[in-house]
Design an enzyme around this catalytic site. Structure first.
Site, PDB file in Angstrom:
ATOM      1  N   GLU A 145      96.336  89.998  24.690  1.00  0.00           N
ATOM      2  CA  GLU A 145      95.909  90.753  25.869  1.00  0.00           C
ATOM      3  C   GLU A 145      94.973  89.889  26.702  1.00  0.00           C
ATOM      4  O   GLU A 145      94.073  89.250  26.175  1.00  0.00           O
ATOM      5  CB  GLU A 145      95.166  92.019  25.418  1.00  0.00           C
ATOM      6  CG  GLU A 145      94.750  92.925  26.553  1.00  0.00           C
ATOM      7  CD  GLU A 145      93.866  94.071  26.072  1.00  0.00           C
ATOM      8  OE1 GLU A 145      94.295  94.852  25.191  1.00  0.00           O
ATOM      9  OE2 GLU A 145      92.730  94.173  26.579  1.00  0.00           O
TER      10      GLU A 145
ATOM     11  N   GLU B 205      90.952  95.240  19.045  1.00  0.00           N
ATOM     12  CA  GLU B 205      89.668  94.603  19.338  1.00  0.00           C
ATOM     13  C   GLU B 205      88.552  95.184  18.486  1.00  0.00           C
ATOM     14  O   GLU B 205      87.883  96.147  18.891  1.00  0.00           O
ATOM     15  CB  GLU B 205      89.312  94.785  20.811  1.00  0.00           C
ATOM     16  CG  GLU B 205      90.181  94.000  21.746  1.00  0.00           C
ATOM     17  CD  GLU B 205      89.712  94.073  23.204  1.00  0.00           C
ATOM     18  OE1 GLU B 205      88.786  94.857  23.498  1.00  0.00           O
ATOM     19  OE2 GLU B 205      90.274  93.334  24.025  1.00  0.00           O
TER      20      GLU B 205
END
Ligand code: IDC
Length: 469
Positions: free
Chosen positions: A275, A191
């Protein structure tokens, strides 16, 4: 029991035409037969025999992930928490029970980088231990025919460019070890966040992906700005088999993020949810199952793969295992948190599935000329060599129907793959479905829904008759 009606289903499943496809199918059947010898009960055995959710080598085609014959596939997975904190959940028994008892075919291994005791924040002995955990996960996944995602889990180190050189070293090692295995997927930056722009990520990816490509053509997952949410900003990289990360936490991210995802899809970007959680974005707080179901609908409609966070007993609502449960395998639903049980409802075998509106690709609704009531089967979707069917039983009378049995006859042979909300037996070209305890009774003027199954077939398949007896 009363006899009700016949409905004629008009559907055609496209046949697998080339020899390779046939070969794959028979080898899969063979390996499933071997697996089935190991299980004891007849009922479990039939589930096992029909379990096939490993598609071999993957690539991308437009916005989709496809198998080597070009069939669109959707992976479903589970992510470890950081293996620096929770190494014990990388174990064979757990992976094997996940594989056997659910539709999950993907195990993501989160290798935190800069966070506490992460790979870049520890001594070399601990680094070795972390690498060994990846070795184990890959080895188990190979044995179980599961996919495994090796996730370079940047988070506090918000811009992947902060550690480009380390990432190059890491993925050189990973791809040289595992690059020729069909089941390994490389996720190069979990991320990106802070002020990381798409241009930064591009610059990073253009250095890391070539290192992987020296050893492997496998799928590479590339993170996107703002904790992998700004998928609308992605401009495709110049490499094959790259998918772009979309992450959401259902109690925080809703329509706005789905709109971004839709923009990306409209832009031709293949997305991959490596995710997600159903808690808020902190990984904690209340869960939002309504919003989570909307997300699953959206992902199913678009055949986007998804992987849920997190396989640990940490005392937080995104953890799938209750904090009071200390074992690391042999779980039952009682050991799971609300997040865990929500996921089990979606991906568990023999679970009463949560209602999600079906994918309508190549939809061929089956309606009855004779009656709109009683039982109808909808072809939810078809793909090369297979299809998914779902039934609704309507009881239009004023008295409850206390038991039921559905008989389906196809014109050709097929393999029953997966099934839910009923007991399924196959005899030649006929499938007989009897209820589970919880959906045995159909109330007066009521319905029982979401009884379904998927089949594989290597020739045209017509559903000839459907009978409620
Ligand atoms: C969270 C964990 C939490 C941990 C925190 C910091 O659930 O226990 O303390 O990381 O390491 C992400 C990240 C993922 C986060 C998760 C929840 O990829 O590492 O895990 N999350 O905050 N992105 C959005 C949410």
């Amino acid at each position: 029991m009363r006899k009700v009606l016949l409905v004629l289903a008009l559907l055609t499943l496209s046949a697998c035409s080339n020899e390779q496809a046939d070969l794959t199918m028979s080898s899969q059947v063979a390996s499933e037969e071997v697996k089935s010898e190991e299980v004891k009960s007849e009922e479990v055995k039939s589930e096992e025999t029909t379990n096939s959710k490993f598609y071999g080598d993957l690539s991308t085609d437009g916005t989709n992930v496809v198998d080597k014959d070009g069939n669109v596939v959707q992976l479903k997975g589970i992510s470890t928490h950081g293996i620096n904190w929770f190494p014990d959940y990388v174990n064979y028994d757990l992976m094997s029970e996940i594989n056997e008892q659910t539709d999950i075919n993907t195990f993501r291994v989160a290798m935190y980088t800069e966070d506490y005791n992460g790979y870049l924040n520890t001594d070399s002995a601990s680094q070795q231990e972390l690498l060994e955990l990846i070795d184990q996960a890959v080895e188990y996944a190979v044995d179980l025919d599961m996919y495994v995602i090796i996730d370079w889990h940047i988070l506090n180190d918000s811009n992947p460019l902060n550690h480009t050189q380390e990432a190059i070293e890491f993925f050189k090692l990973m791809s040289s070890k595992y690059g020729d295995l069909d089941n390994v997927i490389f996720e190069i930056c979990n991320e990106p966040n802070g002020d990381t722009s798409w241009a930064d990520i591009e610059q990073y990816a253009n250095q890391v992906i070539p290192v992987i490509r020296e050893n492997s053509d496998n799928l590479v997952i590339v993170g996107t700005p703002t904790w992998s949410q700004d998928v609308d900003q992605v401009e495709p990289l110049d490499f094959n088999n790259v998918v772009y990360t979309l992450h959401f936490y259902a109690a925080t991210h809703k329509d706005d993020l789905r709109a971004k995802a839709q923009t990306a899809i409209d832009n031709g970007i293949p997305l991959f949810v490596s995710e997600f959680g159903i808690s808020d974005a902190s990984g904690n707080g209340g869960i939002d199952t309504d919003e989570a179901d909307k997300w699953i609908n959206f992902l199913d409609e678009n055949q986007i793969s998804y992987v849920m966070w997190n396989l640990s007993n940490k005392d937080e609502s995104s953890a799938l295992i209750k904090s009071s449960v200390t074992k690391t395998n042999g779980f039952t639903s009682e050991d799971l948190t609300d997040s865990g049980n929500w996921y089990l409802q979606h991906v568990g075998k023999n679970q009463p599935k949560k209602e999600v509106s079906p994918t309508k690709r190549e939809d061929t609704p089956v309606t009855s000329e004779e009656s709109k009531d009683d039982v109808s089967f909808n072809v939810v979707s078809t793909w090369d060599g297979g299809g998914q069917y779902e039934a609704v039983i309507n009881n239009s009378s004023n008295s409850p129907l206390s038991d039921w049995k559905i008989k389906l006859v196809f014109n050709n042979s097929f393999e029953l793959e997966d099934s839910w909300n009923g007991k399924f037996t196959q005899n030649g070209n006929t499938i007989t479905i009897t209820p589970e305890d919880y959906n045995k009774q159909v109330e007066a003027n009521g319905t029982v829904e979401d009884i379904g199954f998927t089949v594989k077939a290597d020739q045209e398949l017509d559903l000839k008759t459907i009978q409620l007896v």
